[in-house]
Design a protein around this motif. Structure first.
Motif, PDB file in Angstrom:
ATOM      1  N   PHE A   1      20.881 -48.196  25.849  1.00  0.00           N
ATOM      2  CA  PHE A   1      20.159 -46.929  25.903  1.00  0.00           C
ATOM      3  C   PHE A   1      21.057 -45.750  26.297  1.00  0.00           C
ATOM      4  O   PHE A   1      20.711 -44.598  26.071  1.00  0.00           O
ATOM      5  N   LEU A   2      22.252 -46.056  26.847  1.00  0.00           N
ATOM      6  CA  LEU A   2      23.124 -44.950  27.275  1.00  0.00           C
ATOM      7  C   LEU A   2      23.512 -44.052  26.097  1.00  0.00           C
ATOM      8  O   LEU A   2      23.651 -42.850  26.234  1.00  0.00           O
ATOM      9  N   GLN A   3      23.678 -44.683  24.910  1.00  0.00           N
ATOM     10  CA  GLN A   3      24.094 -43.893  23.735  1.00  0.00           C
ATOM     11  C   GLN A   3      22.975 -42.970  23.247  1.00  0.00           C
ATOM     12  O   GLN A   3      23.232 -42.005  22.531  1.00  0.00           O
TER      13      GLN A   3
ATOM     14  N   THR B   1      27.055 -57.085  35.021  1.00  0.00           N
ATOM     15  CA  THR B   1      28.261 -56.963  34.203  1.00  0.00           C
ATOM     16  C   THR B   1      28.289 -57.872  32.986  1.00  0.00           C
ATOM     17  O   THR B   1      27.618 -58.909  32.944  1.00  0.00           O
ATOM     18  N   LYS B   2      29.123 -57.448  32.021  1.00  0.00           N
ATOM     19  CA  LYS B   2      29.502 -58.334  30.911  1.00  0.00           C
ATOM     20  C   LYS B   2      31.012 -58.562  30.964  1.00  0.00           C
ATOM     21  O   LYS B   2      31.594 -59.058  30.009  1.00  0.00           O
ATOM     22  N   SER B   3      31.636 -58.203  32.050  1.00  0.00           N
ATOM     23  CA  SER B   3      33.082 -58.369  32.164  1.00  0.00           C
ATOM     24  C   SER B   3      33.428 -59.820  32.449  1.00  0.00           C
ATOM     25  O   SER B   3      32.652 -60.549  33.058  1.00  0.00           O
TER      26      SER B   3
ATOM     27  N   ASN C   1      28.377 -44.101  31.636  1.00  0.00           N
ATOM     28  CA  ASN C   1      28.909 -44.660  30.378  1.00  0.00           C
ATOM     29  C   ASN C   1      29.709 -45.941  30.596  1.00  0.00           C
ATOM     30  O   ASN C   1      29.970 -46.333  31.728  1.00  0.00           O
ATOM     31  N   CYS C   2      30.079 -46.531  29.482  1.00  0.00           N
ATOM     32  CA  CYS C   2      30.566 -47.905  29.539  1.00  0.00           C
ATOM     33  C   CYS C   2      31.743 -48.119  28.602  1.00  0.00           C
ATOM     34  O   CYS C   2      31.816 -47.526  27.537  1.00  0.00           O
ATOM     35  N   LEU C   3      32.622 -49.000  29.040  1.00  0.00           N
ATOM     36  CA  LEU C   3      33.763 -49.400  28.217  1.00  0.00           C
ATOM     37  C   LEU C   3      33.299 -50.135  26.955  1.00  0.00           C
ATOM     38  O   LEU C   3      33.902 -50.047  25.901  1.00  0.00           O
ATOM     39  N   TYR C   4      32.219 -50.892  27.084  1.00  0.00           N
ATOM     40  CA  TYR C   4      31.718 -51.684  25.971  1.00  0.00           C
ATOM     41  C   TYR C   4      30.815 -50.826  25.086  1.00  0.00           C
ATOM     42  O   TYR C   4      30.527 -49.672  25.394  1.00  0.00           O
ATOM     43  N   ASP C   5      30.346 -51.437  24.000  1.00  0.00           N
ATOM     44  CA  ASP C   5      29.639 -50.652  22.993  1.00  0.00           C
ATOM     45  C   ASP C   5      28.517 -51.491  22.380  1.00  0.00           C
ATOM     46  O   ASP C   5      28.607 -51.912  21.231  1.00  0.00           O
ATOM     47  N   CYS C   6      27.497 -51.746  23.169  1.00  0.00           N
ATOM     48  CA  CYS C   6      26.375 -52.556  22.668  1.00  0.00           C
ATOM     49  C   CYS C   6      25.444 -51.657  21.866  1.00  0.00           C
ATOM     50  O   CYS C   6      25.056 -50.585  22.346  1.00  0.00           O
ATOM     51  N   ARG C   7      25.077 -52.125  20.687  1.00  0.00           N
ATOM     52  CA  ARG C   7      24.231 -51.298  19.817  1.00  0.00           C
ATOM     53  C   ARG C   7      22.853 -51.047  20.424  1.00  0.00           C
ATOM     54  O   ARG C   7      22.181 -50.100  20.092  1.00  0.00           O
TER      55      ARG C   7
HETATM   56  S1  SF4 Z   1      24.410 -52.601  27.475  1.00  0.00           S
HETATM   57 FE1  SF4 Z   1      25.634 -52.753  29.352  1.00  0.00          FE
HETATM   58  S2  SF4 Z   1      27.575 -53.636  28.694  1.00  0.00           S
HETATM   59 FE2  SF4 Z   1      26.548 -52.912  26.848  1.00  0.00          FE
HETATM   60  S3  SF4 Z   1      27.344 -50.822  26.518  1.00  0.00           S
HETATM   61 FE3  SF4 Z   1      25.466 -50.639  27.728  1.00  0.00          FE
HETATM   62  S4  SF4 Z   1      26.129 -50.620  29.861  1.00  0.00           S
HETATM   63 FE4  SF4 Z   1      27.819 -51.425  28.632  1.00  0.00          FE
END
Ligand code: SF4
Length: 332
Positions: A96-98, A169-171, A87-93
């Motif tokens: 696929f993790l969601q 990363t997107k950090s 999982n991730c700190l960010y929240d991209c719509r």
């Molecule tokens: S696409 Fe990458 S940066 Fe965005 S929520 Fe998923 S893992 Fe995080």
């Protein structure tokens, strides 16, 4: 930021677990036997959890290295991914993790020593360079302040010259790179989408200009940099938006610091997509010109081809073709 920490009983005394816990003295610490007790149950509210995820500290006792999907590599022949974090700190719509995970909690596997041992062993099995991708189930650097992942793994990879590490990363916080002398076999791979598309789909992600500045800084320190244009997202003024993005990237990076560029279509197992649609029913991204092909949701075939070809042509006008890896959709 972290109010609750679940802790597997078997790692209560692990120095890394102790160190992380000491940084959250006010957190509610909840014991568990195995992280899956907390993470796996069906019916959890992903959207609600995403607002305030718990941290789960666990030991990965299952498989530590996995083969990457065919569309993920950048030219190597031996490719693996590993996950210190789910999982991730960010929240991209579009993430696929969601769709893949039942929970939005962060699972951090603290047994770095086991990951390092299997990476070393795998590297030594062949004279061919081995590639290890760390940003498949998470963002490689977004939770660095908690996990200390890159701080541990960069020195390790610096002594393993036949192994390549990709930090994806997107950090925009690259403090950890400042603490390490750059070396050749690592790529800091920044994921980018055009600014307006990012504003609409990438929640909690640092703004594009600060990520471009971070990329520029990483390169000026001597790190090799990658651009990951994946997924490509359709929009109005598509060509103009992507052209502007590529120009901004290029004018902020000396080409000799660019290791690779990868390009990939938006695609998603249809089961994941269904779950994401249910979680965010009014998300415009999911109402685009998508279709199901071979169990995957992707842009309609002609649209997908057009968008990828447009990006490919724009990139090839700007970078040498050997740097471009076009991840054509495996969808027929
Ligand atoms: S696409 Fe990458 S940066 Fe965005 S929520 Fe998923 S893992 Fe995080």
């Amino acid at each position: 930021m972290i109010n609750s920490i679940y802790l597997e009983n078997s790692i209560r005394e692990h120095p890394k677990a102790r160190s992380i816990l000491s940084r959250f003295p006010k957190a509610n610490v909840l014991p568990c036997e195995h992280y899956k007790e907390v993470f796996n149950p069906a019916g959890q509210n992903f959207r609600l959890q995403k607002k305030n995820p718990a941290l789960i500290l666990a030991k990965q006792t299952g498989k530590l290295l996995h083969s990457i999907p065919p569309s993920y590599g950048v030219g190597g022949s031996r490719n693996f991914y590993f996950s210190h974090l789910l999982n991730c700190l960010y929240d991209c719509r579009y993430c696929f993790l969601q769709g893949m995970y039942p929970s939005a909690h962060f699972v951090h596997f603290i047994n770095s020593e086991d990951f390092m041992s299997v990476i070393k062993q795998t590297t030594e099995e062949s004279e061919e360079p081995s590639w290890f991708f760390s940003g498949y189930d998470c963002d490689s650097l977004a939770l660095e302040s908690i996990t200390g992942f890159a701080g541990e793994f960069l020195p390790f990879f610096s002594k393993l010259p036949n192994a390549w590490l990709e930090l994806r990363t997107k950090s925009a916080n690259l403090q950890v790179l400042e603490n390490q002398t750059p070396f050749d076999n690592v790529v800091i791979a920044f994921s980018f989408t055009p600014e307006e598309i990012g504003k609409q789909t990438e929640w909690k992600v640092p703004p594009l200009d600060s990520r471009i500045r971070a990329m520029k800084k990483a390169a000026s320190m001597g790190w090799k940099v990658g651009w990951r244009i994946d997924p490509v997202i359709d929009s109005t003024d598509f060509k103009k938006r992507y052209e502007e993005l590529f120009d901004s990237l290029l004018c902020n990076l000396p080409i000799q610091q660019l290791h690779s560029v990868s390009l990939g279509a938006f695609r998603m197992p249809s089961g994941f997509f269904k779950k994401m649609e249910k979680t965010y029913p009014s998300e415009p991204l999911f109402a685009g010109k998508l279709e199901k092909r071979a169990g995957m949701m992707a842009y309609e075939k002609n649209l997908e081809k057009d968008r990828l070809t447009t990006c490919e042509n724009l990139l090839l006008q700007r970078i040498p073709k050997e740097l471009l890896f076009s991840c054509k959709s495996p969808v027929v």
